[in-house]
Write a protein that holds these residues in place. Structure first.
Motif, mmCIF file in Angstrom:
data_model
loop_
_atom_site.group_PDB
_atom_site.id
_atom_site.type_symbol
_atom_site.label_atom_id
_atom_site.label_comp_id
_atom_site.label_asym_id
_atom_site.label_seq_id
_atom_site.Cartn_x
_atom_site.Cartn_y
_atom_site.Cartn_z
ATOM 1 N N GLU A 34 0.820 -1.220 0.000
ATOM 2 C CA GLU A 34 0.000 0.000 0.000
ATOM 3 C C GLU A 34 0.849 1.263 0.000
ATOM 4 N N ASN A 66 8.968 6.776 10.792
ATOM 5 C CA ASN A 66 8.237 7.478 9.727
ATOM 6 C C ASN A 66 7.554 8.728 10.275
ATOM 7 N N SER A 70 1.774 5.488 5.855
ATOM 8 C CA SER A 70 1.294 6.570 6.715
ATOM 9 C C SER A 70 1.537 7.949 6.100
ATOM 10 N N SER A 99 -9.827 1.872 1.758
ATOM 11 C CA SER A 99 -10.055 1.191 3.031
ATOM 12 C C SER A 99 -11.242 1.798 3.759
ATOM 13 N N ASP A 148 -2.981 -1.762 16.498
ATOM 14 C CA ASP A 148 -2.480 -1.247 15.218
ATOM 15 C C ASP A 148 -1.641 0.017 15.442
#
Ligand SMILES: Nc1ncnc2c1ncn2[C@@H]1O[C@H](COP(=O)(O)OP(=O)(O)O)[C@@H](O)[C@H]1O
Ligand SMILES: Nc1ncnc2c1ncn2[C@@H]1O[C@H](COP(=O)(O)OP(=O)(O)O)[C@@H](O)[C@H]1O
Ligand SMILES: [Mg+2]
Ligand SMILES: [Mg+2]
Ligand SMILES: [Mg+2]
Ligand SMILES: [Mg+2]
Lengths: 203, 329, 329, 203
Positions: C107, D42, D81, D122, D182
């Motif tokens: 993704e 990140n 992200s 999503s 998560d």
């Protein structure tokens, strides 16, 4: 050759091979500490090759049997120990009488050790198999009993612990080679003990 | 011990079978893997043969092919091959111009190759490589080890053999390349010989071994883990100092992984080493980075520096087609 | 953590600096390592660009050069690169025939490349690779991962681009190659991301992870360590079954190391995998064995099988000159 | 824009950045368990880039500030992200009023979440950041207090533990993804808590 000689050769070979194979792990451990960890497998491979050929070898007169065993070591072992032990046995076979006296044996053993020194460009005092072979030859020459020779070999083996290696892979470690028994010294001592054991039986 | 293997006893033959199958276009095994040889020989060319213990892949079998070796004899793991392997290889690839043996300076290798030479009926010469500056070349050692620099000797002499050089001149060239070559290695981890089943030495999480060879033996000194720059500084200094008077030419810088070192780290070491060479006023003409002369699953690397004169540079660039090195064809 | 590095923050730039210096003859960095590009562009050729997180070296930067990629964008370790990297790369290497992006199906990669495509003013197409059979392609996953098969796509499409293929036909070819390609991986150890400083997962001395990707993520199942033959049997079966109706042609068998796997083990796995393919009646036309698509210092390997039709075979054999793959020139 | 607005934007950014940077290690741990171990780095990289540009960003009206922050995230973070949080902030900036009421905020937040869904293909229920963002938006719309929204975010974050991932790297693990929070849900909840903290002060 005599039936007795044939049997003796067979018993000698079997005893030497058995002790080496039994100590494969220990020889590898010793070689891992100051070498490359293959001495156990190397010697085991050589001895297995000799055992595979046992009938043919034991049927030969002693000199030829030793030469044949030496050839197997040269052709199957590799590494440093292959050519060195191969040379030792081949030279022994070349020098020894078919039914040797103690004097014959001493002479042949001394000559074989010289051949090893030439092949290895080495000498006693450098933390190698020679540090067992040379004192053992000395004890033989000086008329030591089986027991005394046995003990001389063990003492000589242990004495390699405090030596700094000047030949073989252990020499790369310089002072770090001190504090470990030389794997080749151990395998030499094992073989000598086995030989004495067998010859002692018959004596 | 974690390895992709079937059994300890078949590691070598299984791996050689895969190797020969994967590169069947250029090479073929001989006599139950006694040796691996070039598929197409070049009649009249001096045959180049090398060999040594296994566990250093792709050295030497991965360097068999056009422009490099004609045959390689793989010994057991970390164990020099036997004279019958070398004799069989020589018989298979000698097309009449003689055989040059390229031998790393280990007593096992030297003695076995010596015995083979003595037994051989053909004309045989040998070059002994001894590029490892971590070992002092003195009366009290067996002399320097041959390590990754051996690849450089094989490449350059291989190219000269392809051009038709005779046995004597190839031997002389090999010795010249060896004389212009120095290496040094560092290990972050030990390696595990399959038959032993455990690492050759224990080493702390913050330690490294400086001055290792390629057989999992401990090095010269165990020290605290240092930065790539510091490691390169020490290794390049040892190499440069060892040369004494510097040979002519710019250099080949060869950063060699020991088997478990990722490309990312090897290139990072290249960067550090290149900066060190620059500090010493040495210019890089050619570079090679990769795991070519390994020590099973050891993590770490060696640096090799070869001063390339004009002929050596030309021969380095000449076409080569082996499993591990290929260019120009 | 034992790595040859200077500091966690400079791993990537130090390594890229070394990489670009070592291969300065064929490539050059762009915009503070935003991308690595081919030194000589071929005007009128469709530009091939790939990229992805770092830690997979030599993928992708090691595949930049004649006959493969025109540029590669290295992201942070295991992190997809950003759109500005891709835009900068496209601007640098697009000679007017458009840009084909080759993107592994993650993704992160897909979204960043998508954003770049949306921002780009040039003509851009993309091929998404998704060869990993360990991940089910279902509504409940993000779809299969792109793993080592990506190299095969890059090689074959790269050769076609070199021959002058246009953007649409290259995209179609890339999708055809991807469709004819399946991979599966196994890990014996975890890997250590420098910034994290410790292994991503703990794993026992007698365990392995079947079905891993290339990011140190755990696999599908943790099982007892098995023999190379058993591992190959399971992986080849998964691959072959996944094909359903088999494409035409013989196959390329690509055995890929994850970074810390010695060549000896990779060739041994090749032997096992080749025997498995034979059992399934599949013939090997080409072979590739080496650590090309890695996962930092992970031990393990993946197997990739591509059915090569005639065109694909010819393009696989076409000359290539990159840091990691080179033949025919 | 007002001096006060400028200060508030600065304080919001600083608080969000501070909490993310402080939790870098934890986010990386969470991502190591079911992802690829980079979420901490990140997000830290993105926040550091925003802080580097803080003066310029905070000087802008709120919508422009949010767009600028989002752009930094897109251009500096990478991974999943980067585009997702980048899209969230850019869309927020596009939709929000310069001095938003609660209704304005709710509307803009909902629109930004839609943009994330489109970018990520999503939806809530797939064990991602959306499983925090969506319930928070719901609480906002339902008139929840600062405290209630805070708690909703925490509850939503914890609820991701029992979910099986259907998006993101964690989805590769299938049922093995169950049992871990998560990482994106955690980073979202951290940012929301920081925002509530700052806005609460002023309230
Ligand atoms: N030059 C030499 N002269 C005498 N003995 C030697 C010499 N080099 C090595 N050795 C003996 O060989 C032993 C190592 O044998 P081995 O481990 O089988 O071979 P390698 O060292 O090639 O791995 C050493 O322990 C030492 O006793
Ligand atoms: N398709 C998606 N939609 C929404 N959120 C996602 C999606 N994919 C990933 N995420 C979120 O991103 C987080 C991972 O971010 P990060 O680790 O920085 O990127 P990457 O997964 O590329 O390494 C996940 O924990 C999840 O919350
Ligand atoms: Mg040894
Ligand atoms: Mg040895
Ligand atoms: Mg990532
Ligand atoms: Mg991640």
């Amino acid at each position: 050759m005599t039936e007795a000689g044939n049997t003796r050769t067979r018993r000698l070979i079997e005893a030497v091979a058995a002790t080496i194979i039994e100590h494969t792990g220990e020889l590898t451990e010793l070689d891992s500490a100051i070498g490359d960890g293959d001495h156990g497998q190397n010697m085991k491979r050589g001895m297995t090759a000799i055992l595979d050929d046992l009938d043919a070898i034991a049927a030969k007169p002693l000199p030829e049997a030793l030469k044949a065993a030496g050839t197997q070591l040269v052709m199957k072992v590799g590494g440093a120990s292959g050519p060195l032990y191969g040379t030792l046995f081949m030279a022994l076979g070349k020098e020894i009488a078919p039914d040797p006296t103690r004097d014959d044996l001493t002479h042949a053993f001394a000559a074989a050790i010289e051949a090893v020194k030439v092949r290895g460009k080495s000498d006693a005092g450098q933390k190698t198999m020679l540090d067992v072979l040379v004192p053992v030859c000395e004890a033989l020459r000086n008329g030591g009993s089986a027991r005394e020779i046995d003990e001389a070999a063990e003492k000589a083996r242990d004495a390699t612990r405090d030596m700094q290696a000047q030949k073989g892979r252990a020499s790369f470690l310089r002072e770090r080679s001190i504090g470990h028994i030389d794997p080749g010294a151990r395998s030499s001592q094992l073989m000598i003990a086995a030989v004495i054991d067998v010859l002692g039986e018959g004596a | 011990m974690k390895k992709l293997i079937n059994s300890v006893d078949t590691v070598l033959s299984d791996s050689l079978a895969g190797f020969c199958a994967a590169h069947a276009d250029i090479l073929t095994p001989g006599g139950d893997f006694k040796f691996v040889r070039r598929r197409e020989l070049k009649p009249g060319k001096v045959a180049l043969i090398s060999g040594g213990g296994s566990g250093h892949e792709p050295l030497h079998a991965g360097l068999v092919g056009r422009g490099m070796l004609d045959a390689a004899c793989p010994g057991q793991i970390f164990t020099s091959p036997t004279p019958d392997q070398m004799l069989a290889a020589a018989e298979a690839v000698d097309t009449g111009a003689g055989v040059l043996l390229i031998v790393k300076n280990y007593e096992g290798d030297v003695m076995n190759f010596d015995m083979a030479s003595e037994m051989s009926s053909g004309s045989v010469a040998s070059v002994i490589t001894n590029d490892d500056v971590a070992v002092e070349d003195s009366l009290y050692t067996t002399g320097r080890r041959g390590v990754a620099g051996t690849l450089v000797v094989e490449k350059i002499v291989g190219a000269a053999a392809e051009e038709g050089g005779d046995l004597a001149s190839l031997k002389a060239l090999g010795e010249r390349v060896n004389g212009a070559t120095r290496s040094m290695g560092v290990a972050l981890t030990s390696c595990t010989v399959p038959a032993a089943g455990k690492p050759m030495f224990e080493i702390g999480d913050d330690e490294m071994e400086m001055g290792v060879g390629i057989h999992g033996e401990p090095g010269r000194r165990r020290v605290k883990l240092a930065s790539a720059d510091k490691i390169a500084e020490e290794m390049i200094a040892a190499i440069v100092n060892d040369f004494g008077e510097r040979p002519k030419g710019d250099v080949l810088l060869f950063v060699n992984g020991f088997g478990a070192t990722p490309a990312m780290e090897l290139y990072l070491m290249y960067d550090s080493a290149a900066r060190e060479l620059q500090k010493h006023g040495i210019r890089i003409a050619r570079s090679l980075v990769g795991s070519y002369v390994t020590s099973l699953d050891m993590a770490g690397c060696s640096l090799t520096v070869t001063f390339l004169d004009e002929e050596m540079l030309r021969l380095w660039d000449a076409p080569v087609h082996t499993a591990a090195l290929r260019w120009g064809c």
